[in-house]
Motif scaffolding. Structure first.
Motif, PDB file in Angstrom:
ATOM      1  N   TYR A   1      38.098  33.845  33.480  1.00 18.95           N
ATOM      2  CA  TYR A   1      36.984  34.446  34.197  1.00 18.95           C
ATOM      3  C   TYR A   1      35.854  34.833  33.242  1.00 18.95           C
ATOM      4  CZ  TYR A   1      40.052  34.747  38.187  1.00 18.95           C
ATOM      5  OH  TYR A   1      40.890  34.415  39.220  1.00 18.95           O
ATOM      6  N   TYR A   2      34.661  34.798  33.798  1.00 23.99           N
ATOM      7  CA  TYR A   2      33.464  35.302  33.155  1.00 23.99           C
ATOM      8  C   TYR A   2      33.374  36.772  33.545  1.00 23.99           C
ATOM      9  CZ  TYR A   2      28.330  35.968  32.872  1.00 23.99           C
ATOM     10  OH  TYR A   2      27.064  36.417  32.610  1.00 23.99           O
ATOM     11  N   LEU A   3      33.273  37.659  32.567  1.00 29.16           N
ATOM     12  CA  LEU A   3      33.105  39.083  32.857  1.00 29.16           C
ATOM     13  C   LEU A   3      31.726  39.503  32.367  1.00 29.16           C
ATOM     14  CD1 LEU A   3      34.518  41.729  33.899  1.00 29.16           C
ATOM     15  CD2 LEU A   3      34.870  42.239  31.474  1.00 29.16           C
TER      16      LEU A   3
ATOM     17  N   MET B   1      38.792  43.518  39.902  1.00 30.39           N
ATOM     18  CA  MET B   1      37.377  43.662  39.531  1.00 30.39           C
ATOM     19  C   MET B   1      36.878  42.451  38.739  1.00 30.39           C
ATOM     20  SD  MET B   1      36.036  46.405  40.752  1.00 30.39           S
ATOM     21  CE  MET B   1      34.536  46.376  39.808  1.00 30.39           C
ATOM     22  N   ILE B   2      37.804  41.742  38.126  1.00 31.10           N
ATOM     23  CA  ILE B   2      37.463  40.584  37.292  1.00 31.10           C
ATOM     24  C   ILE B   2      37.601  39.292  38.084  1.00 31.10           C
ATOM     25  CG2 ILE B   2      38.141  39.270  35.230  1.00 31.10           C
ATOM     26  CD1 ILE B   2      39.237  41.990  34.125  1.00 31.10           C
ATOM     27  N   ALA B   3      38.669  39.183  38.850  1.00 32.97           N
ATOM     28  CA  ALA B   3      39.048  37.930  39.517  1.00 32.97           C
ATOM     29  C   ALA B   3      38.218  37.682  40.779  1.00 32.97           C
ATOM     30  CB  ALA B   3      40.534  37.934  39.827  1.00 32.97           C
TER      31      ALA B   3
ATOM     32  N   ILE C   1      37.591  35.969  29.803  1.00 30.65           N
ATOM     33  CA  ILE C   1      38.935  36.549  29.806  1.00 30.65           C
ATOM     34  C   ILE C   1      39.911  35.536  30.384  1.00 30.65           C
ATOM     35  CG2 ILE C   1      40.412  38.402  30.675  1.00 30.65           C
ATOM     36  CD1 ILE C   1      37.916  40.174  30.759  1.00 30.65           C
ATOM     37  N   GLN C   2      40.933  35.257  29.606  1.00 31.77           N
ATOM     38  CA  GLN C   2      41.999  34.335  30.017  1.00 31.77           C
ATOM     39  C   GLN C   2      43.229  35.162  30.362  1.00 31.77           C
ATOM     40  OE1 GLN C   2      42.309  30.754  29.903  1.00 31.77           O
ATOM     41  NE2 GLN C   2      44.379  30.931  30.653  1.00 31.77           N
TER      42      GLN C   2
ATOM     43  N   LYS D   1      35.106  32.873  38.460  1.00 28.46           N
ATOM     44  CA  LYS D   1      36.215  32.040  37.988  1.00 28.46           C
ATOM     45  C   LYS D   1      35.643  30.821  37.260  1.00 28.46           C
ATOM     46  CE  LYS D   1      40.628  30.156  39.129  1.00 28.46           C
ATOM     47  NZ  LYS D   1      41.703  30.110  40.088  1.00 28.46           N
ATOM     48  N   ILE D   2      36.147  30.563  36.071  1.00 33.99           N
ATOM     49  CA  ILE D   2      35.663  29.449  35.259  1.00 33.99           C
ATOM     50  C   ILE D   2      36.522  28.232  35.559  1.00 33.99           C
ATOM     51  CG2 ILE D   2      35.207  28.599  32.938  1.00 33.99           C
ATOM     52  CD1 ILE D   2      34.973  31.553  32.056  1.00 33.99           C
TER      53      ILE D   2
END
Length: 175
Positions: A119-121, A145-147, A110-111, A152-153
């Motif tokens: 991010y990798y979800l 919840m994502i960050a 997700i960008q 983090k990529i």
């Protein structure tokens, strides 16, 4: 290092990263083309002038990393506070679910375009919120919840989006 305009270039950055993964013999990850039914072709230029999507596609990318199959889709959002589940098509969710249940690793990249963050979800988080949505819950995943720092990529050398370093951590946790 800063890469301007990342949001618009997410797919290109993944493609370049995948080329580096292949060149460095780290993994083989392929972009899956969307099946198109061609109706008309310009005979002079060879360009398709009319066509339609033949069927629903799977996800954007599949491949193998450390002997484990992976499948993922890349999504962009300009909303800073959440990722709307409407960005994920139902057939994509079920494809990722089946992939995961078959022993593979499935996830989203997700960008957040305005924040210039990727991010990798993990599928498990997507699945949790998708299931709640179907039961009348919220229709999005909150940014918080994502960050997570662990998801983090970041870039590494010539690999613009080193998402496989996170997959490596996930695999190490499972073993």
């Amino acid at each position: 290092m800063y890469y301007g305009g990342r949001g618009q270039l997410l797919e290109q950055m993944i493609e370049e990263s995948n080329k580096q993964y292949s060149l460095q013999q780290i993994a083989v990850i392929q972009k899956i083309p969307t099946p198109v039914k061609v109706l008309n072709v310009n005979n002079r230029t060879g360009r398709i002038t009319n066509g339609f999507y033949d069927k629903k596609s799977t996800v954007d990318y599949i491949g193998v990393f450390q002997g484990v199959s992976i499948a993922f889709d890349a999504k962009e959002t300009s909303v800073n506070t959440r990722f709307d589940l409407s960005n994920v098509k139902e057939h994509q969710y079920y494809y990722l679910k089946n992939w995961s249940e078959s022993g593979g690793i499935s996830f989203l990249i997700i960008q957040f375009t305005n924040l210039d963050e990727s991010y990798y979800l993990p599928f498990e988080i997507l699945d949790e919120f998708w299931t709640k949505m179907l039961s009348g819950g919220r229709k999005s995943i909150p940014y918080d919840m994502i960050a997570k720092d662990r998801y983090k990529i970041r870039s590494r050398g010539l690999i613009f989006l080193d998402y496989l370093s996170i997959v490596d951590d996930v695999l190490n946790e499972k073993s």
